[in-house]
Design an enzyme around this catalytic site. Structure first.
Site, PDB file in Angstrom:
ATOM      1  N   ASP A  36       1.102  -1.476  -0.090  1.00 11.28           N
ATOM      2  CA  ASP A  36      -0.220   0.127   0.398  1.00 11.28           C
ATOM      3  C   ASP A  36       0.315   0.905  -0.110  1.00 11.28           C
ATOM      4  O   ASP A  36       2.226   0.924  -0.330  1.00 11.28           O
ATOM      5  CB  ASP A  36      -0.764   0.303   1.148  1.00 11.28           C
ATOM      6  CG  ASP A  36      -2.046   0.893   1.326  1.00 11.28           C
ATOM      7  OD1 ASP A  36      -2.399   1.542   0.430  1.00 11.28           O
ATOM      8  OD2 ASP A  36      -3.159   0.474   1.970  1.00 11.28           O
ATOM      9  N   HIS A  56      -6.208  11.822  -7.699  1.00 11.37           N
ATOM     10  CA  HIS A  56      -7.776  12.892  -7.905  1.00 11.37           C
ATOM     11  C   HIS A  56      -8.643  11.922  -6.956  1.00 11.37           C
ATOM     12  O   HIS A  56     -10.035  12.047  -7.046  1.00 11.37           O
ATOM     13  CB  HIS A  56      -7.822  12.832  -9.106  1.00 11.37           C
ATOM     14  CG  HIS A  56      -8.143  11.511 -10.209  1.00 11.37           C
ATOM     15  ND1 HIS A  56      -8.413  12.222 -11.578  1.00 11.37           N
ATOM     16  CD2 HIS A  56      -7.442  10.496  -9.772  1.00 11.37           C
ATOM     17  CE1 HIS A  56      -7.898  10.219 -11.610  1.00 11.37           C
ATOM     18  NE2 HIS A  56      -7.357   9.264 -10.694  1.00 11.37           N
TER      19      HIS A  56
END
Length: 565
Positions: free
Chosen positions: A452, A470
C-alpha cells in the site's frame, strides 16, 4: 429566385437563370451587405460561387426527366444519395430518414462570365396519393432547402474557420450542416442576414473532404440558438454511451474495416445480431462519427477504430467500463450531491477498488480501461527530470507508486534503457504489471512490490504518482504525499500526472472527470494552487507543470527547502 412563379419547373428554370447571371464577386456583397474591400477580396480568393439549389418533388422518374429537359438540363444524370438534406427533412417532418429517398443531381450551367457552375437539384419522389403529399406541400411553400453555395477549393482548416467567422461577422447565422460520406464532402449551412439583397435565405459552404472537426463548432453554435434542441441532445447523452458500449460489447468494430465496407446482413451474421436492430445501431453511430455508410456497406472511422480489441491504444475497455459499472453508479449522482455519499458505494455496498479487486473480470477490465487513456502518457518519458535521471553516471531508479498495470513505467523504461524501475501496487495488479513488463522485455530492470502507500520504497531517484491523487480526499492525499516525501532522498524528484482544473472556468476534460471522481470514488480533480497547498502540507514544493494530451498535466515536485532560521 423568383418566388411568384409556381410549380417545380418554374422554380427550377428561375434557378438556372440565377446561376447563369451571377458571379462570386457580385453575389457575395448581395448576400452579406457591407462586405467590401480587403475582406471581399479575401473571400473571393478562397471561395467561389458554385451553384444554386432547390428541392423538387416529382411524382416519378419520368416527370423529373421532363422537368430537367424543359429547363435545358440533361436528363438521366448520375445521382448520389443526399445524407444532409434527407436528415433535415426527416427531422423537420418527424419521419424516419430511410423513408425519404432524396437524391442529388448536379447538371452543369455556363455562367455569363464563362465559368462552369451547377444547379443542385434535390429530388424526393412523391407518388400521387402517398403519405409524402403533406411534406411536398410544406416544402413547396417554404423552400427550406433552396440555397446558394460557395465551394472552398483548398480546404485548409484555418482558412475554413476564417471563412465561417467572416460570414458570421456580416450577419450570416449558423444553420446546420453535415458530412456526406457518399461523396466525401462537408457542408456548412448559414441563414442569410435579414438585409441580404437576394431571395435566397440560406447559404452553403461546400468543402471537399471530411471536416467534421471544424463542423462540430459550427453545429454547436447553431444548436445554441435552439435551446429546446440543445437540451434534448444533452438529455440523450446516455444513449450515446450505451450505443458505443454495445458496439464494443458485440465486437462489431473487430468485424468492421476502415478500407472496405461490409453489408449489414453479413455483419449481423458475423457478430450474432439481428440485422434490422444492428442497422438501427449503426445509423446512430454514423451520426456520432464512429462509422460511415457507403454503397458497399459500413466502415469504421478513426474514432470507431479505437474500439477494436487489437487497436493500438484501444479504448474498448473504457467503453465497457463507462457503459457498465460506472454507468450504473451515475444513476445515483443525485444521492451523492444530496448526501455526500459516493454513489458507487451506495449502489454496490463497497468502494470501487475493493469491488473490482474481488472480481477478476472487473479487475482486468478496470486495469485495461486505465491503460486506454495512455495517450496522456506520450510525452512523459521525455520530461526533463526523466531525461536527466537517465543520463546520471551511475544510473537511476524510477519508483511508480500505485503504477497499475505498468503502462507508464513500461514507456519510461523503453525510452531510457539505463533506467531501472520499481512498481508498487496491490497484489493482483502487481502480477498483471509483472506479466506486461516481462513480456515487453523490461522484467530484469524492474522490481515489483506488493503493498500500500505506506510501503513506498526509499532510495529512488524519481517517484511517479500517475492519476492517483484524484482518487482521494485531501486528507488521504496528504497522507500519500507524506509517505512519498519520507521515502524520497534529498535529490529525488516527484512527478504527479493528473488532470488539472482550469482556474478560469474554461472547457476542460478535468471538469467532467471531477464529476466522475465525486460520483464513483469520492475523489476530485483540483486546480494547480490546490495541489500546491497539498504538496506544501507534506513538506514538498511544486516546481513547475507541463501540459499533456487529453487535458492532462505533469506536476514536477521536489522536497521543500528548509526554512531559514
Amino acid at each position: 429566385m423568383i418566388t411568384t412563379l409556381s410549380g417545380d419547373t418554374s422554380r427550377l428554370l428561375a434557378t438556372v437563370d440565377f446561376v447563369k447571371e451571377q458571379d462570386t464577386a457580385t453575389l457575395l456583397p448581395l448576400l452579406l451587405p457591407g462586405l467590401d474591400g480587403p475582406e471581399l477580396r479575401t473571400l473571393v480568393e478562397h471561395c467561389r460561387f458554385s451553384h444554386a439549389a432547390l428541392l423538387v418533388l416529382p411524382s416519378d422518374e419520368a416527370e423529373l426527366d421532363a422537368m430537367l429537359a424543359d429547363c435545358g438540363l440533361p436528363a438521366a444524370l448520375p445521382a448520389q444519395p443526399s445524407v444532409v438534406v434527407r436528415g433535415r427533412l426527416a427531422e423537420r417532418h418527424r419521419r424516419r430518414a430511410d423513408e425519404l429517398d432524396v437524391r442529388i443531381l448536379r447538371p452543369a450551367v455556363a455562367g455569363a462570365d464563362g465559368a462552369q457552375r451547377m444547379v443542385e437539384v434535390f429530388a424526393l419522389t412523391v407518388p400521387p396519393g402517398s403519405d409524402l403529399d403533406s411534406i411536398a406541400a410544406h416544402e413547396r411553400e417554404h423552400q427550406h432547402e433552396a440555397h446558394v453555395a460557395f465551394e472552398v477549393p483548398v480546404p485548409d482548416p484555418l482558412v475554413l474557420r476564417g471563412l465561417c467567422a467572416t460570414f458570421a461577422r456580416y450577419g450570416a447565422r449558423p444553420d446546420g450542416g453535415g458530412y456526406n460520406p457518399h461523396e466525401n464532402g462537408t457542408v456548412f449551412y448559414f441563414a442569410a442576414p435579414d438585409e441580404a439583397k437576394v431571395g435566397y435565405r440560406r447559404v452553403e459552404l461546400y468543402v471537399p473532404g471530411d471536416h467534421r472537426d471544424v463542423l462540430s463548432a459550427h453545429l454547436d453554435e447553431h444548436r445554441a440558438r435552439q435551446p429546446a434542441e440543445t437540451l434534448l441532445r444533452l438529455l440523450t447523452g446516455a444513449w450515446t454511451t450505451q450505443a458505443l458500449a454495445a458496439f464494443a460489447q458485440l465486437r462489431v468494430p473487430d468485424a468492421l474495416d476502415r478500407e472496405r465496407g461490409i453489408g449489414v446482413e453479413d455483419l449481423a451474421r458475423e457478430v450474432g445480431a439481428k440485422p434490422r436492430n444492428l442497422a438501427t445501431l449503426l445509423r446512430y453511430l454514423v451520426m456520432l462519427g464512429a462509422v460511415t455508410e457507403g454503397r458497399d456497406g459500413f466502415r469504421l472511422t478513426a474514432p470507431g477504430a479505437l474500439l477494436r480489441t487489437d487497436a493500438p491504444g484501444s479504448m474498448r475497455a473504457l467503453a465497457l467500463m463507462y457503459g457498465g459499472p460506472f454507468y450504473q453508479s451515475f444513476a445515483g449522482l443525485g444521492h451523492t450531491v444530496r448526501t455526500g455519499q459516493v454513489a458507487f458505494e451506495h449502489l454496490f455496498g463497497e468502494n470501487h477498488f475493493d469491488h473490482f479487486a474481488r472480481d477478476p473480470r472487473l479487475a482486468e477490465l478496470f486495469d485495461q480501461s486505465m491503460a486506454a487513456g495512455s495517450a496522456m502518457f506520450d510525452p512523459v518519458p521525455t520530461h526533463p527530470v526523466l531525461t536527466a535521471a537517465a543520463e546520471a553516471p551511475g544510473g537511476a531508479t524510477v519508483v511508480d507508486v500505485a503504477g497499475g498495470n505498468g503502462e507508464l513505467l513500461g514507456r519510461v523504461l523503453a525510452a531510457h534503457p539505463r533506467l531501472n524501475g520499481i512498481l508498487l501496487e496491490r497484489p493482483h495488479a502487481v502480477e498483471a504489471a509483472r506479466h506486461r513488463l516481462e513480456e515487453a522485455g523490461h522484467g530484469t530492470r524492474c522490481a515489483f512490490l506488493a503493498g500500500d502507500f505506506a510501503d513506498v520504497p526509499a532510495g529512488g531517484d524519481v517517484y511517479v504518482l500517475s492519476r492517483v491523487l484524484h482518487d482521494w480526499d485531501d486528507e488521504r492525499c496528504r497522507e500519500i504525499l507524506r509517505h512519498c516525501a519520507r521515502a524520497m532522498p534529498g535529490h529525488a524528484d516527484l512527478l504527479v500526472v493528473e488532470r488539472v482544473l482550469p482556474s478560469d472556468g474554461s472547457v476542460s476534460l478535468a471538469t467532467a472527470w471531477d464529476l466522475h471522481m465525486m460520483c464513483n470514488v469520492g475523489g476530485r480533480e483540483r486546480q494547480a494552487d490546490h495541489y500546491g497547498r497539498l504538496f506544501a502540507d507534506a513538506g514538498l514544493a511544486l516546481v513547475d507543470r507541463a501540459p499533456l494530451p487529453l487535458d492532462g498535466h505533469v506536476l514536477h515536485v521536489r522536497k521543500a527547502a528548509p526554512a531559514s532560521a
